[in-house]
Design an enzyme around this catalytic site. Structure first.
Site, PDB file in Angstrom:
ATOM      1  N   GLU A  66       0.828  -1.213   0.000  1.00 33.37           N
ATOM      2  CA  GLU A  66       0.000   0.000   0.000  1.00 33.37           C
ATOM      3  C   GLU A  66       0.858   1.257   0.000  1.00 33.37           C
ATOM      4  OE1 GLU A  66      -3.023   0.090  -0.649  1.00 33.37           O
ATOM      5  OE2 GLU A  66      -3.473  -2.030  -0.446  1.00 33.37           O
ATOM      6  N   LEU A  97      10.880   6.077  -7.379  1.00 31.42           N
ATOM      7  CA  LEU A  97       9.441   6.075  -7.074  1.00 31.42           C
ATOM      8  C   LEU A  97       8.921   7.472  -6.738  1.00 31.42           C
ATOM      9  CD1 LEU A  97       8.465   2.941  -4.928  1.00 31.42           C
ATOM     10  CD2 LEU A  97       7.508   3.658  -7.114  1.00 31.42           C
ATOM     11  N   GLY A  98       9.825   8.384  -6.365  1.00 33.98           N
ATOM     12  CA  GLY A  98       9.396   9.742  -6.013  1.00 33.98           C
ATOM     13  C   GLY A  98       8.735   9.793  -4.646  1.00 33.98           C
ATOM     14  N   TYR A 133      -6.725   5.716   4.575  1.00 39.14           N
ATOM     15  CA  TYR A 133      -6.776   4.738   3.485  1.00 39.14           C
ATOM     16  C   TYR A 133      -5.937   3.494   3.833  1.00 39.14           C
ATOM     17  CZ  TYR A 133      -5.545   2.142  -0.547  1.00 39.14           C
ATOM     18  OH  TYR A 133      -5.322   1.073  -1.374  1.00 39.14           O
ATOM     19  N   ASP A 137      -9.964   5.405  -2.016  1.00 38.27           N
ATOM     20  CA  ASP A 137      -8.865   5.982  -2.802  1.00 38.27           C
ATOM     21  C   ASP A 137      -9.459   6.613  -4.060  1.00 38.27           C
ATOM     22  OD1 ASP A 137      -9.486   3.889  -4.491  1.00 38.27           O
ATOM     23  OD2 ASP A 137      -7.426   3.150  -4.675  1.00 38.27           O
TER      24      ASP A 137
END
Ligand code: SF4
Length: 360
Positions: A36, A79-80, A119, A137
């Site tokens: 996640e 991935l930032g 979330y 989401d």
């Protein structure tokens, strides 16, 4: 729309169309959490190899907690949103130190973990522990807005409560995990943002957006602010096969990653003479005959910022004095050492173009 029909239809659709993904075959909260965190703001195809790398490097949460931050950031590279990686690391340490290495087993406790929002807490609580709590989401917002005709702005914080109440009223008690997976997968594959497959949709006849001709209008989402332009002038200080790098501090993008000595200007029209003057004023000794000017500009787009970067290579005549290096917060690294450092993708692109590193 009738509640059972909605949930049953989605679950039936899911059983036939779901993608086989490794985190769906587990109830291990550590692996679910890891997936996640990686998948937030990242597509599945891009996130999958990262998930596999992290599971291989840290099979249990104790391994991640004990790892150095540089190593975590290096694995995360590309991935930032690096604060996610740092938060993930802190959370792993928190779970080991405060919870004896065992994840909390309910939504409310999960929310207390650093970097775990509603979330992620709902995802772990439902997938790992079958707690009846609905995930929300971007996919879920879209599916609910369209199927139930909600025109509240999904970018407005106040809308969350409305969507959460609806989702909580739809989730079945016996299969909360499958329902959550199903609605997210449905949004990702069937009810997509631009070209939803309404023609072959099992919810077509009862879908508010479809029956009212509003598929392109829903969900309503106000526009994000335009990205802020920034102009970076990097000085690649090189001496005898080493390169001076700086670990980025807190309070700006890329905290904990390594880049070069940086001068940021308000406009990209910083000419070479001015750039070198800036460097001298910072107390760095340079030999101007040994300056290689930038060949091109590099563009890098983040969620709220648009960066234009230039790289000036300065071949130093001698090693920087210790005090100057300390004040500039730079230290020398060989090419091999550089390879192992966590770096922004912008820096990696430059290193590759400049043939300083070839195996990135
Ligand atoms: S009919 Fe179209 S808009 Fe409605 S749920 Fe199906 S795919 Fe989405």
């Amino acid at each position: 729309m009738e509640t059972h029909f909605f949930a049953d239809t989605l679950i039936n659709w899911y059983q036939r169309h779901k993608r086989a993904l490794p985190w769906r075959d587990t109830r291990n909260p550590y692996y679910i959490w890891l997936s996640e965190v990686i998948l937030q703001q990242t597509r599945v195809a891009q996130g999958l190899p990262y998930y596999q790398k992290f599971v291989a490097a840290y099979p249990v949460i104790q391994d991640m907690a004990a790892a150095p931050e540089d190593e975590i950031l290096r694995l995360w590279q590309g991935l930032g949103y690096y604060s996610r990686a740092r938060n993930m690391h802190h959370t792993a340490q928190q779970i080991v130190e405060q919870y004896g290495g065992t994840f909390p087993d309910n939504y409310q406790e999960l929310l207390k973990l650093k970097g775990v929002g509603s979330y992620t807490a709902a995802a772990i609580a439902s997938f790992a522990f079958k707690e009846k709590v609905a995930v929300l989401d971007g996919n879920v917002f879209r599916v609910l807005a369209r199927t139930h005709g909600l025109s509240d702005d999904i970018a407005a914080p106040a809308s969350r409560k409305i969507f959460q109440e609806l989702a909580d009223s739809l989730i079945p008690a016996d299969e909360p995990d499958t329902f959550n997976q199903a609605i997210m997968e449905f949004g990702a594959i069937q009810c997509t943002p631009v070209m939803p497959d309404c023609l072959f949709c099992p919810l077509q006849q009862s879908c508010f957006a479809f029956t009212h001709g509003l598929v392109q209008e829903l969900p309503v989402k106000s526009k994000a602010k335009a990205a802020r332009p920034r102009f970076f002038h990097y000085f690649v200080l090189a001496y005898n096969g080493t390169y001076y790098m700086r670990k980025r501090a807190a309070g700006d993008i890329w905290q904990g990653l390594y880049d070069f000595y940086l001068y940021e200007s308000n406009s990209k029209n910083l000419d070479a003479d001015q750039a070198l003057q800036e460097l001298k004023e910072a107390g760095l000794e340079i030999d101007e005959t040994q300056v290689i000017l930038p060949l091109k500009d590099y563009k890098h787009v983040l969620s709220h910022q648009k960066i234009t970067a230039r790289f000036y290579t300065i071949k130093l005549k001698s090693r920087l004095k210790e005090q100057i290096a300390q004040e500039a917060r730079v230290a020398p690294y060989t090419a091999e050492e550089l390879e192992a450092l966590p770096k922004p993708v912008l820096i990696s692109s430059y290193l590759k173009d400049a043939k300083i590193l070839v195996n990135l």
